[in-house]
Design a protein around this motif. Sequence first.
Motif, short mmCIF file in Angstrom:
data_model
loop_
_atom_site.label_atom_id
_atom_site.label_comp_id
_atom_site.label_asym_id
_atom_site.label_seq_id
_atom_site.Cartn_x
_atom_site.Cartn_y
_atom_site.Cartn_z
N VAL A 63 0.85 -1.20 0.00
CA VAL A 63 0.00 0.00 0.00
C VAL A 63 0.88 1.25 0.00
O VAL A 63 0.63 2.20 -0.75
N ALA A 64 1.93 1.24 0.82
CA ALA A 64 2.84 2.39 0.88
C ALA A 64 3.54 2.59 -0.46
O ALA A 64 3.63 3.72 -0.95
N LEU A 65 4.03 1.52 -1.05
CA LEU A 65 4.71 1.64 -2.34
C LEU A 65 3.76 2.12 -3.44
O LEU A 65 4.14 2.95 -4.27
N ASP A 66 2.54 1.63 -3.43
CA ASP A 66 1.56 2.07 -4.43
C ASP A 66 1.27 3.56 -4.28
O ASP A 66 1.16 4.28 -5.27
N ALA A 67 1.14 4.02 -3.04
CA ALA A 67 0.89 5.44 -2.81
C ALA A 67 2.05 6.29 -3.33
O ALA A 67 1.83 7.32 -3.97
N LEU A 68 3.27 5.84 -3.09
CA LEU A 68 4.43 6.59 -3.57
C LEU A 68 4.52 6.57 -5.09
O LEU A 68 4.88 7.58 -5.71
N ASN A 69 4.18 5.45 -5.69
CA ASN A 69 4.27 5.33 -7.14
C ASN A 69 3.22 6.16 -7.88
O ASN A 69 3.42 6.51 -9.04
N GLU A 70 2.12 6.48 -7.22
CA GLU A 70 1.07 7.23 -7.89
C GLU A 70 1.32 8.75 -7.89
O GLU A 70 0.62 9.50 -8.54
N ILE A 71 2.34 9.17 -7.17
CA ILE A 71 2.60 10.60 -7.02
C ILE A 71 3.23 11.18 -8.28
O ILE A 71 4.17 10.63 -8.83
N GLU A 72 2.66 12.30 -8.70
CA GLU A 72 3.33 13.14 -9.70
C GLU A 72 4.14 14.13 -8.86
O GLU A 72 3.62 15.11 -8.35
N TRP A 73 5.42 13.82 -8.71
CA TRP A 73 6.26 14.56 -7.78
C TRP A 73 6.40 16.02 -8.19
O TRP A 73 6.71 16.31 -9.35
N PRO A 74 6.17 16.93 -7.26
CA PRO A 74 6.36 18.36 -7.54
C PRO A 74 7.82 18.65 -7.89
O PRO A 74 8.74 18.03 -7.35
N THR A 75 8.00 19.59 -8.76
CA THR A 75 9.34 20.02 -9.15
C THR A 75 9.70 21.27 -8.36
O THR A 75 8.84 21.87 -7.67
N ASN A 76 10.94 21.69 -8.48
CA ASN A 76 11.35 22.95 -7.83
C ASN A 76 10.52 24.11 -8.37
O ASN A 76 10.17 25.02 -7.61
N GLU A 77 10.19 24.05 -9.64
CA GLU A 77 9.35 25.10 -10.23
C GLU A 77 7.97 25.12 -9.59
O GLU A 77 7.40 26.20 -9.34
N ASP A 78 7.42 23.95 -9.31
CA ASP A 78 6.12 23.89 -8.63
C ASP A 78 6.19 24.57 -7.26
O ASP A 78 5.30 25.33 -6.89
N TYR A 79 7.24 24.27 -6.51
CA TYR A 79 7.40 24.90 -5.19
C TYR A 79 7.57 26.42 -5.32
O TYR A 79 6.98 27.17 -4.54
N ASP A 80 8.33 26.84 -6.32
CA ASP A 80 8.50 28.27 -6.56
C ASP A 80 7.16 28.93 -6.91
O ASP A 80 6.83 30.00 -6.39
N ASN A 81 6.41 28.29 -7.80
CA ASN A 81 5.12 28.84 -8.22
C ASN A 81 4.12 28.89 -7.06
O ASN A 81 3.32 29.82 -6.97
N ALA A 82 4.19 27.92 -6.19
CA ALA A 82 3.27 27.88 -5.05
C ALA A 82 3.53 29.04 -4.10
O ALA A 82 2.62 29.51 -3.42
N GLU A 83 4.76 29.50 -4.05
CA GLU A 83 5.15 30.58 -3.15
C GLU A 83 4.96 31.97 -3.77
O GLU A 83 4.97 32.96 -3.05
N SER A 84 4.85 32.03 -5.08
CA SER A 84 4.78 33.34 -5.72
C SER A 84 3.41 33.97 -5.64
O SER A 84 2.43 33.39 -5.38
#
Length: 84
Positions: A63-84
Motif C-alpha cells: 500500500v505504501a509503495l503504491d501510494a508513492l508510485n502514484e505521485i506526480e512529484w512536484p518540481t522545484n518550479e512547482d514549489y517556486d510557483n506555489a510561493e509566488s
Amino acid sequence: MTPKEKARQKIHVASSACERAEDAWRAAVRRLNGSISLNGYGVHHDRYELACKLFDARHHIQVALDALNEIEWPTNEDYDNAES
C-alpha cells in the motif's frame, strides 16, 4: 487555473499520498513489532503466527509503495510557483 493554484494542488496531492504511504509504513512496522512464541527448542508454538505478521506487513508495505508510485512529484518550479 493559475500556475500558483496548479502548483499548490500538485503539492497537496503529493503530500496526501505521502501521508498515506507513511500511515501504511507505520502499520507495517506496528505489525512486525512484538515477539513470536517459541518453545524451548526454538520452534514456533503457532506456525502461522509469524506468517500472518509477515503477510500483513507485506500488504501494508505494498500500500505504501503504491501510494508513492502514484505521485506526480512536484518540481522545484512547482514549489517556486506555489510561493509566488
